[in-house]
Design a protein around this motif. Structure first.
Motif, short mmCIF file in Angstrom:
data_model
loop_
_atom_site.label_atom_id
_atom_site.label_comp_id
_atom_site.label_asym_id
_atom_site.label_seq_id
_atom_site.Cartn_x
_atom_site.Cartn_y
_atom_site.Cartn_z
N UNK B 102 -11.13 3.47 11.41
CA UNK B 102 -10.92 3.35 9.97
C UNK B 102 -10.93 1.91 9.48
N UNK B 104 -12.94 -0.46 10.38
CA UNK B 104 -14.31 -0.94 10.16
C UNK B 104 -14.76 -0.71 8.73
N UNK B 105 -14.32 0.44 8.16
CA UNK B 105 -14.75 0.77 6.80
C UNK B 105 -13.90 0.06 5.77
N UNK B 106 -12.94 -0.70 6.21
CA UNK B 106 -12.13 -1.48 5.28
C UNK B 106 -12.44 -2.95 5.38
#
Ligand SMILES: Nc1ncnc2c1ncn2[C@@H]1O[C@H](COP(=O)(O)OP(=O)(O)OP(=O)(O)O)[C@@H](O)[C@H]1O
Ligand SMILES: [Mg+2]
Lengths: 291, 351
Positions: B102, B104-106
């Protein structure tokens, strides 16, 4: 012995024992082994023998095959065709397999049955169907003519026809291989991924695609190996100028009566196929193919 | 004005065809609060949770997070951490990669990812398993990694859907305490779905009891246990006996109720004399005592269920069978033992 076993695992004593227990395993599989031996291994051994001995003992058949540019070109051509068909199958099968796996229920069952149905229709019938479809008076030519291509492009008896035919016949293998793996992916994983912030595309790339890789690989192996030795379809609708190995072998036997050369070619094809299986086994384990 | 609630559900319904999985639900959850959604199978707990997460759209009503209506915000754009019944770890990723997923998408920079994953692993007390695949972890460890994966993104809201129900009893108790500790130390607003009343009682700041897609009662664990607002809720938290009685006199919030065998008790409530009532009593409030001849309900033991810490007795009394749960400190009474039943008026609840 049995007392010791009973002491260790009490439930074992209650498990029903069939009388078959008394028959040794080898006897049970003997009929199958015998059959395979007679119809498969013996001819294979004979082919191997012929490849080294006809018309005289030695490696000259192999040397001939491996040093004749025309033959090597056919091996290369066959490999390229097989790779192409495999690639097209992956691209076409994946979305379908994904759709079937996602749809589930009645829609999925119908699509799956339709995919499997083509297994029951003989190669030969399906290949002849393409001679009609791709023929000079077939629907494809009609459409081409209607669109202003007159005379329409020649399709039948070209490599393109052979690729179309082989793709059609082998596509179900790829669809089913990929479908089986996709159907086993727990949908909660997709929810977990989107919950962690992945968009649908990212979820597909990060979770679905890697988890379906074994299906793509095993499907590719099946299709590729099948293509390497494909005879009927290329022979019937393919180009006589771009022979594939199986047709070449047939020509050697039927037209030239060169049994030794043909056997060596067959052994080389077999060797290439076994090599592919060995690579696959290293990567994923051959036993997984049967699951 | 106080700060807006962490999550608010305003008259939310969700229909599947003609089934109302969630029906006109109002719910307000404060910042940092730990709320348990409790109810039996099929009552709409998961559907409620999925709507909070954005995995499911309400058919009607609004979901408001920190004052902002989020009905149409897709799940990946909401900042929620989720833990499912079966961990849902990605089988092709190591524990580290699962937890980092999660982040990585932040757009968290790499060194920061490593630092935060390491810290999350500390929090769930598994610092040494970072490089293992989920298949190389035990069930309890897998679930801890799933918790780490949910908290590492510092979610606005942490959602648990029966995260302990796939674990065996000992592990469940251990993880229950652990989850509570993690939730308190991080102060993340948490909604926890369960059908296990013990879990709800021991973990939650507030319990919402659901039935048939509707909220039946909400309150602190103590409130709900002590003062259930219905027989349904009362029965949800253990075994309940129902005793018939007749009001003999009433006044000032207390009435005298006559039970069988000349027993008469003061019971909270007001009803006209002569009214026939059904009174509810928790099995753990019914005591078995030796028969001393004074007026009492009498019976004999017909069933014994020895639970270690507790013993549960079935007692035949008149035409009925009552259940009594006693601490197991005294010797276990054998079947057939004649007993008297002792009960207190204030433990009786009108059904
Ligand atoms: N996708 C769906 N399609 C149709 N009906 C559904 C769907 N999801 C849930 N339902 C129905 O909605 C109701 C509530 O389901 P939900 O999953 O929220 O229950 P639950 O309280 O989580 O139960 P459990 O404890 O068994 O998980 C059930 O009657 C269920 O059958
Ligand atoms: Mg559920």
């Amino acid at each position: 012995m049995s007392a010791a076993l009973t002491g260790l695992r009490p439930e074992a004593a209650h498990r029903p024992r069939t009388r078959l227990r008394a028959v040794p395993t080898w006897l049970l599989i003997a009929p199958a082994l015998l059959y395979m031996g007679v119809v498969f291994l013996l001819p294979l051994a004979n082919t191997a023998w012929v490849s080294f001995s006809d018309p005289m003992p030695g490696l000259h058949n192999y040397i001939e095959v491996l040093t004749t540019p025309a033959y090597l070109r056919i091996y290369r051509n066959t490999t390229l065709m097989a790779l192409l068909v495999t690639g097209i199958c992956i691209v076409m099968a994946y979305p379908l397999a994904l759709y079937i796996a996602r749809a589930g229920g009645a829609v999925g069952a119908v699509l799956l049955a339709a995919t499997g149905l083509s297994f029951w229709i003989s190669f030969l019938v399906r290949t002849y169907a393409w001679t009609v479809i791709l023929g000079s008076r077939g629907p494809v030519s009609q459409v081409a003519r209607w669109m202003g291509y007159d005379p329409p492009p020649v399709l039948l008896f070209t490599s393109a026809a052979s690729i179309i035919g082989m793709t059609h016949i082998l596509l179900p293998f790829m669809v089913l291989s990929i479908y089986v793996v996709l159907a086993r992916i727990d949908p909660v994983l997709l929810r977990a991924a989107s919950g962690l912030g992945a968009t649908r595309g990212q979820t597909f790339r990060q979770v679905v695609l890697p988890l379906s890789m074994p299906g793509i690989i095993s499907g590719s192996l099946l299709v590729f190996v099948f293509c390497l030795g494909f005879y009927v379809t290329p022979a019937l609708i393919g180009s006589p100028r771009d022979l594939m190995v199986a047709s070449l072998i047939a020509t050697q036997i039927e037209d030239l009566l060169a049994f030794g050369t043909a056997s060596a070619m067959a052994m080389l094809l077999l060797g290439a196929t076994l090599l592919m299986l060995a690579v696959y086994d290293r990567a994923l384990g051959l036993a997984n193919l049967m699951k | 004005m106080s700060a807006p609630a962490a999550v608010e559900m305003r008259r939310v319904s969700r229909h599947y065809g003609s089934v109302a999985a969630v029906d006109d639900l109002d719910l307000t959850i404060a910042e940092g609060e730990f709320v348990a959604l409790l109810g039996s199978s099929g009552c709409g707990k998961t559907t409620t949770l999925r709507m909070m997460a954005g995995l499911e759209q309400p058919s009607s009503g609004d979901i408001v997070v920190k004052g902002r209506r989020v009905n149409d915000v897709p799940v990946h754009a909401r900042n929620v951490g989720m833990v499912f019944q079966n961990h849902a770890l990605f089988p092709h990723r190591t524990a580290f990669e699962n937890i980092a997923f999660g982040l990585k998408y932040r757009k968290v920079p790499k060194p920061e990812i490593a630092r935060r994953v390491a810290r999350a692993l500390e929090v769930v007390r598994l610092p040494h398993v970072a490089d293992r695949l989920p298949s190389q972890l035990s069930g309890g460890q897998q679930q801890r990694i799933a918790v780490a994966r949910a908290i590492v993104i510092e979610p606005d809201l942490l959602l648990f859907d029966e995260p302990l129900s796939a674990l065996d009893a000992g592990l469940r108790d251990e993880l229950r305490v652990e989850l509570k500790r993690i939730q308190k130390s991080l102060g993340i607003t948490t909604v926890f779905v369960t059908h296990d009343q013990q879990e709800a009682l021991s973990m939650a700041d507030r319990i919402v009891v659901m039935h048939g897609g509707r909220k039946r009662q909400e309150g602190t664990p103590e409130d709900i246990y002590r003062a259930p607002n219905s027989e349904f809720v009362m029965r949800f938290f253990g075994r309940v006996n129902s005793l018939p009685g007749t009001v003999t006199s009433a006044g000032g919030g207390t009435m005298q109720v006559a039970l069988a065998e000349g027993v008469s008790l003061p019971v909270p409530g007001d009803a006209a004399p002569g009214t026939k009532l059904s009174l509810l009593l928790r099995a753990e409030r019914l005591r078995l005592v030796p028969d001393d001849g004074t007026p009492a309900l009498r019976g004999h033991v017909t069933g014994v269920d020895y639970l270690g810490m507790m013993v549960r007795y079935d007692v035949a009394c008149g035409g009925e069978t009552f259940q009594a749960i006693q601490p197991a400190e005294d010797a276990v009474l054998p079947i057939g033992t004649p007993v008297a039943l002792s009960l207190r008026g204030e433990d009786l609840v009108l059904s």
